[in-house]
Design an enzyme around this catalytic site. Structure first.
Site, PDB file in Angstrom:
ATOM      1  N   ARG A 278       0.866  -1.185   0.000  1.00  0.00           N
ATOM      2  CA  ARG A 278       0.000   0.000   0.000  1.00  0.00           C
ATOM      3  C   ARG A 278       0.895   1.225   0.000  1.00  0.00           C
ATOM      4  NH1 ARG A 278      -3.170   1.215   5.764  1.00  0.00           N
ATOM      5  NH2 ARG A 278      -1.273   1.970   6.699  1.00  0.00           N
TER       6      ARG A 278
ATOM      7  N   ASP B  26       4.105  -1.724  11.834  1.00  0.00           N
ATOM      8  CA  ASP B  26       4.158  -2.259  10.468  1.00  0.00           C
ATOM      9  C   ASP B  26       4.613  -3.718  10.535  1.00  0.00           C
ATOM     10  OD1 ASP B  26       4.692  -1.071   7.311  1.00  0.00           O
ATOM     11  OD2 ASP B  26       5.463  -3.033   7.879  1.00  0.00           O
TER      12      ASP B  26
HETATM   13  O1  LIG Z   1      -5.767  -2.858   4.808  1.00  0.00           O
HETATM   14  P1  LIG Z   1      -4.734  -1.978   4.166  1.00  0.00           P
HETATM   15  O2  LIG Z   1      -4.920  -0.524   4.499  1.00  0.00           O
HETATM   16  O3  LIG Z   1      -4.619  -2.222   2.706  1.00  0.00           O
HETATM   17  O4  LIG Z   1      -3.338  -2.305   4.847  1.00  0.00           O
HETATM   18  C1  LIG Z   1      -2.938  -3.604   5.142  1.00  0.00           C
HETATM   19  C2  LIG Z   1      -1.717  -3.991   4.359  1.00  0.00           C
HETATM   20  O5  LIG Z   1      -0.584  -3.240   4.827  1.00  0.00           O
HETATM   21  C3  LIG Z   1       0.477  -4.139   5.128  1.00  0.00           C
HETATM   22  O6  LIG Z   1       1.266  -4.402   4.020  1.00  0.00           O
HETATM   23  P2  LIG Z   1       2.255  -3.284   3.411  1.00  0.00           P
HETATM   24  O7  LIG Z   1       1.564  -2.510   2.343  1.00  0.00           O
HETATM   25  O8  LIG Z   1       2.860  -2.494   4.523  1.00  0.00           O
HETATM   26  O9  LIG Z   1       3.335  -4.156   2.683  1.00  0.00           O
HETATM   27  P3  LIG Z   1       4.484  -5.078   3.353  1.00  0.00           P
HETATM   28  O10 LIG Z   1       3.792  -6.338   3.769  1.00  0.00           O
HETATM   29  O11 LIG Z   1       5.464  -5.265   2.263  1.00  0.00           O
HETATM   30  O12 LIG Z   1       5.047  -4.331   4.534  1.00  0.00           O
HETATM   31  C4  LIG Z   1      -0.256  -5.377   5.567  1.00  0.00           C
HETATM   32  O13 LIG Z   1       0.544  -6.533   5.573  1.00  0.00           O
HETATM   33  C5  LIG Z   1      -1.403  -5.451   4.598  1.00  0.00           C
HETATM   34  O14 LIG Z   1      -1.071  -6.087   3.393  1.00  0.00           O
HETATM   35  O1  LIG Z   2      -1.212  -0.999  11.312  1.00  0.00           O
HETATM   36  C1  LIG Z   2      -0.867  -1.369  10.174  1.00  0.00           C
HETATM   37  C2  LIG Z   2      -1.553  -0.957   9.016  1.00  0.00           C
HETATM   38  C3  LIG Z   2      -1.131  -1.413   7.803  1.00  0.00           C
HETATM   39  N1  LIG Z   2      -0.063  -2.237   7.735  1.00  0.00           N
HETATM   40  C4  LIG Z   2       0.602  -2.642   8.837  1.00  0.00           C
HETATM   41  O2  LIG Z   2       1.572  -3.413   8.739  1.00  0.00           O
HETATM   42  N2  LIG Z   2       0.193  -2.184  10.030  1.00  0.00           N
HETATM   43 MG   LIG Z   3       4.421  -2.851   5.524  1.00  0.00          MG
END
Ligand SMILES: O=P(O)(O)OC[C@H]1O[C@H](OP(=O)(O)OP(=O)(O)O)[C@H](O)[C@@H]1O
Ligand SMILES: O=c1cc[nH]c(=O)[nH]1
Ligand SMILES: [Mg+2]
Length: 211
Positions: free
Chosen positions: A103, A201
């Site tokens: 995201r 995160d």
């Molecule tokens: O419900 P949303 O608002 O879409 O957010 C949730 C997403 O954010 C995080 O991934 P991120 O985009 O941080 O990627 P990553 O797993 O590579 O850290 C998490 O693992 C979800 O996939």
């Molecule tokens: O709290 C949050 C929201 C989005 N993605 C994460 O990893 N943590």
């Molecule tokens: Mg992430």
């Protein structure tokens, strides 16, 4: 969409350890694995089985085995990868597909940078793994891919969700059968759309570096 928070003392304990800011990446990975094993026990309750004739050392009998077509497990990279090992340990016949999604932290748009799924998921039960359901944008997009490939049933396993994200997902999934299993529903999203109190995160905490 059916939503179930799995309540169990071991889940509550391990989730609390996971949330702690001082929990290091190696411990975070192990707790994630253990939590997925506990959640998957409930989440796989409707997995299809079939009878099988076997021989024990004493007699023949009709036992039970997981049916074909095999379940498909889809971790959403990065953070969902931390849940894969626990899930495949519990569902030994599962095949694995991958979705890489991130995201954009400013716009909250979802970028899909990898997609390795079977073209045709007709009749397949798909388990989607992602620890965090925040705005719901990522999971909604993943479900859109799976619907397009004609998945019969989608079971999502997340560790934490925000109420806002669950509502958004409910509106987006439409008529396909979707279940959502969670360790907890938190209070809200903050101004950066992070889950509060959450755990930060998840990808960074699992792998120890920023994207
Ligand atoms: O419900 P949303 O608002 O879409 O957010 C949730 C997403 O954010 C995080 O991934 P991120 O985009 O941080 O990627 P990553 O797993 O590579 O850290 C998490 O693992 C979800 O996939
Ligand atoms: O709290 C949050 C929201 C989005 N993605 C994460 O990893 N943590
Ligand atoms: Mg992430």
């Amino acid at each position: 969409m059916r939503v179930q928070v799995v309540e169990h003392p071991l889940i509550s304990h391990k989730l609390t350890q996971l949330r702690r800011v001082e929990t290091a990446s190696n411990q975070f990975r192990e707790l994630t694995r253990e939590l997925v094993m506990l959640l998957s026990y409930e989440a796989s309750g409707s997995i299809a089985t079939e009878p099988v004739e076997i021989q024990t050392p004493v007699a023949t009998m009709t036992g039970t085995q997981l049916a074909d077509p095999k379940p498909l497990v889809v971790p959403i990279l990065r953070a969902g990868l931390g849940m894969l090992d626990g899930m495949t340990a519990m569902v030994p016949t599962a095949e694995v597909g991958f979705l890489g999604m991130a995201r954009n932290e400013e716009t909250l748009d979802i970028i899909t940078y990898a997609e390795r799924l079977p073209d045709d998921l007709t009749g397949r039960h798909v388990f989607v793994l992602d620890p965090m359901l925040a705005t719901g944008g990522t999971l909604a997009e993943a479900i859109r891919f799976l619907k397009k490939a004609n998945a019969a049933k989608i079971t999502c396993i997340c560790l934490l969700a925000a109420p806002e994200g669950i509502e958004r997902l409910r509106e987006k999934v439409g008529d396909i059968e979707v279940e959502l299993y969670l360790a907890a529903i938190d209070e809200k999203l903050n101004e950066k759309s992070y889950i509060v109190p959450g755990l930060g995160d998840a990808g960074d905490r699992l792998y120890g570096l920023a994207q």
